[in-house]
Design a protein around this motif. Structure first.
Motif, short mmCIF file in Angstrom:
data_model
loop_
_atom_site.label_atom_id
_atom_site.label_comp_id
_atom_site.label_asym_id
_atom_site.label_seq_id
_atom_site.Cartn_x
_atom_site.Cartn_y
_atom_site.Cartn_z
N THR A 228 31.92 -19.41 -24.90
CA THR A 228 30.63 -18.68 -24.63
C THR A 228 30.73 -17.50 -23.81
OG1 THR A 228 30.50 -20.08 -22.61
CG2 THR A 228 29.60 -20.98 -24.59
N ASP A 229 31.86 -16.88 -23.41
CA ASP A 229 31.92 -15.87 -22.61
C ASP A 229 31.39 -15.92 -21.18
OD1 ASP A 229 33.75 -14.28 -23.89
OD2 ASP A 229 31.95 -13.40 -25.00
N SER A 230 31.26 -17.13 -20.66
CA SER A 230 30.56 -17.59 -19.36
C SER A 230 31.43 -18.64 -18.59
CB SER A 230 29.09 -18.18 -19.74
OG SER A 230 28.45 -18.86 -18.36
N CYS A 231 32.20 -17.97 -17.48
CA CYS A 231 32.87 -18.92 -16.75
C CYS A 231 32.13 -18.97 -15.26
CB CYS A 231 34.07 -18.17 -16.47
SG CYS A 231 35.08 -19.16 -15.39
N PHE A 232 31.63 -20.33 -14.98
CA PHE A 232 30.82 -20.46 -13.69
C PHE A 232 31.46 -21.62 -12.74
CE2 PHE A 232 27.34 -22.55 -11.37
CZ PHE A 232 27.09 -21.66 -10.57
N LEU A 233 31.80 -21.11 -11.52
CA LEU A 233 32.26 -22.21 -10.54
C LEU A 233 33.77 -22.68 -11.24
CD1 LEU A 233 29.39 -23.79 -9.30
CD2 LEU A 233 30.70 -22.10 -8.21
N GLY A 234 34.28 -21.70 -12.04
CA GLY A 234 35.74 -22.45 -12.40
C GLY A 234 35.92 -23.06 -13.92
N ASP B 37 26.40 -11.23 -14.08
CA ASP B 37 25.39 -11.15 -15.07
C ASP B 37 26.03 -11.88 -16.56
OD1 ASP B 37 24.48 -9.49 -13.47
OD2 ASP B 37 24.88 -7.62 -14.49
N VAL B 38 27.28 -12.04 -16.75
CA VAL B 38 27.95 -12.76 -17.87
C VAL B 38 27.45 -14.02 -17.98
CG1 VAL B 38 29.98 -13.37 -17.04
CG2 VAL B 38 30.03 -12.63 -19.45
N GLY C 75 38.85 -18.55 -26.92
CA GLY C 75 37.58 -19.16 -26.21
C GLY C 75 37.90 -20.54 -26.16
N TRP C 76 38.11 -20.97 -24.82
CA TRP C 76 38.03 -22.23 -24.25
C TRP C 76 36.78 -22.94 -24.40
CZ3 TRP C 76 41.28 -21.45 -19.30
CH2 TRP C 76 42.67 -20.76 -19.64
N TYR D 178 37.70 -13.51 -15.81
CA TYR D 178 38.21 -13.57 -17.26
C TYR D 178 37.12 -14.49 -18.10
CZ TYR D 178 42.41 -11.03 -16.52
OH TYR D 178 43.45 -10.13 -16.21
N PRO D 179 35.83 -14.14 -17.92
CA PRO D 179 34.93 -14.85 -18.55
C PRO D 179 35.33 -15.08 -20.20
CG PRO D 179 33.82 -13.07 -18.16
CD PRO D 179 35.14 -12.95 -17.44
N GLN D 180 35.76 -14.01 -20.81
CA GLN D 180 36.43 -13.94 -22.16
C GLN D 180 37.27 -14.99 -22.48
OE1 GLN D 180 37.25 -11.67 -19.79
NE2 GLN D 180 39.06 -10.58 -20.36
#
Length: 107
Positions: free
Chosen positions: A35-41, A59-60, A18-19, A29-31
């Motif tokens: 936070t399991d949330s990757c948005f715009l890199g 959705d993630v 978890g970064w 790869y939002p994991q």
């Protein structure tokens, strides 16, 4: 696991630690993010507010059971998007009417 073709090397290692917020990440790869949330890199907090244009990619990125519709979090996908909120298809809107160009349409 690795991302990409099999064979020797060149894979994309996925961290499961978890970064932190702001760390670069891959949307598929939002994991990678704490936070399991990757948005715009970049890793970020999950979006809590509904109907905020260009605030999610999937959705993630949305908090709880919310889903990403037309680039904004919504409480549901079918007939649950409020008037004035982004949409992709008319069936998503509570009003049954999604107007505008795909990618820039609103209920």
């Amino acid at each position: 696991g690795d991302y990409g073709g099999g064979g020797g090397g060149g894979g994309f290692p996925v961290s499961t630690d978890g970064w932190p917020l702001g760390a670069p990440c891959a949307s598929h790869y939002p994991q990678m993010c704490a936070t399991d949330s990757c948005f715009l890199g970049s890793c970020g907090d999950k979006v809590q507010d509904l109907c905020v244009p260009k605030s999610c990619e999937a959705d993630v990125n949305c908090q709880g059971d919310a889903v990403c519709v037309g680039g904004a979090c919504a409480s549901g996908r079918i007939a649950m998007v409020a008037d004035g909120c982004p949409c992709d298809w008319s069936l998503e809107c509570a009003s049954g009417d999604c107007n505008g160009d795909f990618g820039d349409a609103y209920c």
